[in-house]
Design a protein around this motif. Structure first.
Motif: not given
Length: 372
Positions: A49-54
């Motif tokens: 899993s990976c995600q954007l910040s913000p």
């Protein structure tokens, strides 16, 4: 001519709008990962899993996963759909793209049917029209051994050799012997090997010298997952009796005596052909090799393991009987042939004396005739 008038409120709105435009054009996002280290088992599945910040929508972005460097593509999402045909062949039909939370910038790659070759680092890359960022994570693959066996070698002069074998591990397992108190017992030898699939096979031996060491446990642990397997062994008192060693020594001596009886007797050697001697020697070698092979190892899981000691005794008894029979047979043959030869020699001497007397009598008769 009247000059236009701008209220303070309109000027404030224009300023706010200008700042938002400036902020949106200069704001940069980064890629983060919830877990930097993922552990999976062989044959199972792993979720990267990976995600954007913000948090922000990634529907319009290109999302890619790579194995190691950027040369091996695992999966790619672009223009609102998954791209097929670009991934490396070993990842074909093994990946699922989970995009339930893509509106918040969070995506997951599910990798199925994990193998040893999947072990290693992975890169998650988000790419927008004018900006891109990536994050790294590591996938560690673990394999728990399929089977563990204990073998017992025939008693030796220095004790009883016990061997623990186990295969199908990854990474290299930790192996140790423990006694009935749970204390670690130093092993005699330990070795590891890898098969074509990259799985480790371990072999560990221990020499038991007395019955107090009879109850032992072979422990095998996967250092990555912490999972372990163990197998206990309880040895009978009879296996530690030295009589088995002397039986084997006696059997070997009997074989040597039989060989010497066959080949060292000159008289027997004269009456035997070379083919008979080669056949006897070949039978001796075959019997000895078969005995050595079948006495070398006995599996603890064998249903006939309990008859191991009786098997040794029965073999010893049969060999003793056979040695006694053949020794008596060869001895009888030897003395019979020796007696016949003596009789022939005695008969030959008597026949020679008889002929000599006849010749003397004929000579005497001839002399008497000449005198008359």
């Amino acid at each position: 001519m009247m000059k236009p008038k701008y209220s303070s409120f309109s000027g404030y709105c224009v300023g706010i709008l200008f700042l938002q435009v400036m902020t949106s054009t200069s704001e940069k996002w980064t890629v983060t990962i919830p877990m930097g280290h993922v552990v999976a088992t062989v044959g199972g599945q792993a979720e990267l899993s990976c995600q954007l910040s913000p948090p922000q929508s990634a529907k319009h972005m290109e999302v890619s996963w790579f194995k190691g460097d950027y040369s091996k593509l695992v999966h790619r999402y672009r223009n609102g759909r998954e791209v097929s045909g670009e991934a490396a062949p070993e990842y074909a039909d093994r990946t699922d793209f989970v995009k339930d939370a893509i509106g918040e910038g969070k995506v997951t790659l599910r990798l199925r049917n994990i193998s040893i070759s999947d072990n290693g680092p992975y890169q998650c890359l988000f790419k927008d029209s004018d900006f891109s960022d990536m994050a790294s994570m590591n996938l560690s693959v673990a394999a728990l051994g399929l089977e563990t066996q204990i073998y017992i070698q025939a008693p030796r002069s220095d004790g009883l050799m016990v061997e623990c074998n186990s295969g199908g591990w990854f990474p290299q397992p930790q192996m140790e012997w423990r006694d009935n108190k749970g204390e670690v017992v130093p092993h005699s030898s330990k070795s590891y090997s890898q098969d074509g699939a990259g799985l480790f096979h371990g072999k560990m031996t221990l020499v038991l010298r007395n019955i107090t060491q009879g109850n032992m446990t072979c422990y095998i642990c996967n250092p990555l997952s912490g999972e372990e397997k163990h197998i206990n062994i309880i040895l009978a008192d009879a296996l530690f009796q030295t009589v088995h060693i002397w039986m084997m020594v006696f059997i070997s001596v009997c074989f040597v005596i039989l060989l010497l009886l066959v080949f060292s007797c000159d008289i027997i050697h004269r009456f035997n052909t070379i083919y008979a001697q080669l056949l006897c020697f070949g039978c001796f070698c075959v019997i000895l090799i078969i005995y050595v092979i079948y006495r070398s190892r006995v599996s603890i899981s064998d249903s006939l393991f309990t008859s191991y000691s009786d098997w040794i005794k029965d073999i010893a008894k049969m060999v003793i009987i056979l040695m006694t029979f053949y020794s008596l047979l060869i001895s009888g043959l030897y003395w019979t042939i020796r007696g016949n030869i003596r009789k022939r020699i005695t008969y030959g001497k008597n026949w020679q004396r008889y002929n000599q007397k006849n010749v003397e009598m004929e000579n005497t008769a001839q002399e008497m005739t000449q005198v008359l």
